[in-house]
Design an enzyme around this catalytic site. Structure first.
Site, short mmCIF file in Angstrom:
data_model
loop_
_atom_site.label_atom_id
_atom_site.label_comp_id
_atom_site.label_asym_id
_atom_site.label_seq_id
_atom_site.Cartn_x
_atom_site.Cartn_y
_atom_site.Cartn_z
CG PHE A 60 -0.49 2.70 -1.79
CD1 PHE A 60 -1.69 3.37 -1.52
CD2 PHE A 60 0.34 3.20 -2.78
CE1 PHE A 60 -2.03 4.51 -2.23
CE2 PHE A 60 0.01 4.34 -3.48
CZ PHE A 60 -1.18 5.00 -3.21
CD GLU A 106 7.40 4.20 -2.22
OE1 GLU A 106 7.74 5.31 -1.78
OE2 GLU A 106 7.29 3.18 -1.51
CB ILE A 141 0.19 -5.02 -4.98
CG1 ILE A 141 -0.61 -4.44 -6.15
CG2 ILE A 141 -0.24 -4.39 -3.66
CD1 ILE A 141 -0.32 -2.98 -6.45
#
Length: 399
Positions: A136, A376, A171
């Site tokens: 993602f 996150e 990433i």
């Protein structure tokens, strides 16, 4: 120290869970306990090799089956509570196993929720069996927690496709992914309104790993570069201009799972500290006999129990369709990750010099837990979101 299942049976007995979740917890706990030699082996592997091995094994053994909802009925519950339980068990057993499980789930979920039938058919079976590794890609060097600041451009071209130019940073699974879920700016509106999600296979001309990164806890990690990377209109996930909604929806769901992983790390640290203090002779008895040591172990248990309950509540709230689940997801991540950092630090302290020896369990946990407070949604950013939601909630109740 031998691995034992991480779950607190009293927590699993709470009404947040049903028998399907309890059965799942038992099965994945037993599976984790039975792979001790593998966990030792993957720690000696190159992170890329370990990542590929673990995603493949998780797929082969059926733990990713829910990533293909259209497949034949499977034995696993496919909700957030099960995902949290899976992360807790895997984090307790081995950091890289949790990393592989979480990033594969993180990458497949937006396709499950927003993809069309062709995208489901093309990607989800492979993601469920581990033959397609996902990543993602939303963060950039100048755009981390602020999703609206994403700058990777996606310019429309004749024929309906897009050309992507720019970069992505930090990433997870960048160096081994077969498929990137990419958030880019298509200019359909200002700030968050101008973002679109794309599915970009890693072998698409123009996309490459621009830099491999070595994290504090080794794993597949890197920066991506997009240089005149052309994708067809069919690569759009959802609708143009909906990229912010897709990313926010995904992160709101997965923040609670980060809290679940933190519970697994913290429980492993606390169990190791308890075993060490019971077996270490000191001052005519054992370390465990000292009141200050007992106090430290008690504080660990209090923090872990509170984190466990907050994660369960957030996942239950999401699974039952509550519109306010995101606030509880943020709360669970903030408390669980901060508490786990404290628990692991206390465990290192109780181990003394043995706790800072490279490669030992306390030292590994100390490195592994730190990133959970950042990715996150960093703790400080989520605190702002929690406060803003609290203000809105109280204003609504006052009306």
């Amino acid at each position: 120290m031998d691995i034992t299942t991480s779950f607190d049976p009293e927590a699993l007995a709470l009404p947040f869970y049903d028998d399907e979740h309890r059965r799942f917890a038992e099965e994945i706990g037993v599976w984790c306990d039975g792979h001790g030699p593998l966990w030792e082996a993957v720690r000696r592997m190159d992170p890329d090799e370990a990542g590929r091995r673990l995603v493949g094994m998780l797929g082969e053994d059926g733990w990713l089956a829910t990533l293909d909802p259209h497949a034949a009925p499977h034995r696993l519950p496919g909700d957030l509570r099960a995902l949290c339980l899976g992360r807790e068990a895997l984090a307790y057993a081995e950091d890289l196993a949790d990393f592989a499980y979480s990033i594969q789930s993180l990458s497949a979920t937006p396709i499950i929720r927003f993809g069309d039938a062709d995208q489901h058919k093309r990607y989800l079976p492979g993601m469920a069996d581990g033959s397609i590794i996902g990543a993602f890609a939303v963060s950039e060097k100048q755009a981390g927690s602020d999703l609206a600041a994403v700058g990777l451009s996606a310019r429309r071209v004749e024929g309906g496709g897009y050309v992507l130019n720019g970069g992505k940073a930090w990433i997870a699974h960048a160096t081994i992914a077969d498929l990137f879920v990419v958030i880019a700016r298509t200019g359909d509106g200002p700030g968050p309104l101008g973002l679109t999600a794309f599915l970009v296979p890693a072998d698409t001309p123009g996309v490459r790993v621009s830099e491999r990164l070595e994290a504090v806890a080794p794993r597949s990690f890197g920066h991506l570069s997009f240089e005149d990377c052309q994708v067809p209109a069919e690569a759009v996930l959802g609708r143009p201009g909906r990229g912010f909604v897709i990313a926010a929806d995904l992160l709101d769901r997965f923040r609670m799972t980060v809290g679940a992983a933190a519970v697994g790390f913290a429980r492993r640290a606390a169990d190791a500290a308890l075993a060490h203090t019971r077996n270490r002779d000191a001052y005519g008895g054992t370390l465990f006999d000292l009141q200050l040591v007992k106090g430290s172990l008690a504080d660990m248990e209090v923090r872990i129990n509170a984190a466990e309950l907050l994660v369960a509540r957030a996942a239950w709230d999401c699974d039952r369709g509550s519109r306010g689940y995101a606030r509880h997801s943020h709360i669970a991540k903030v408390h669980a990750t901060e508490a786990a950092q404290d628990v692991v630090d206390a465990a290192v302290q109780l181990f003394g010099a043995a706790g800072v020896v490279k490669g030992g369990l306390p030292e590994r946990l100390y490195r592994q837990i730190r990133s959970l407070r950042i990715y996150e949604g960093a703790t400080d950013v989520l605190r702002l979101a929690i406060a803003d939601a609290l203000d809105v909630r109280r204003a609504a109740l006052a009306v």
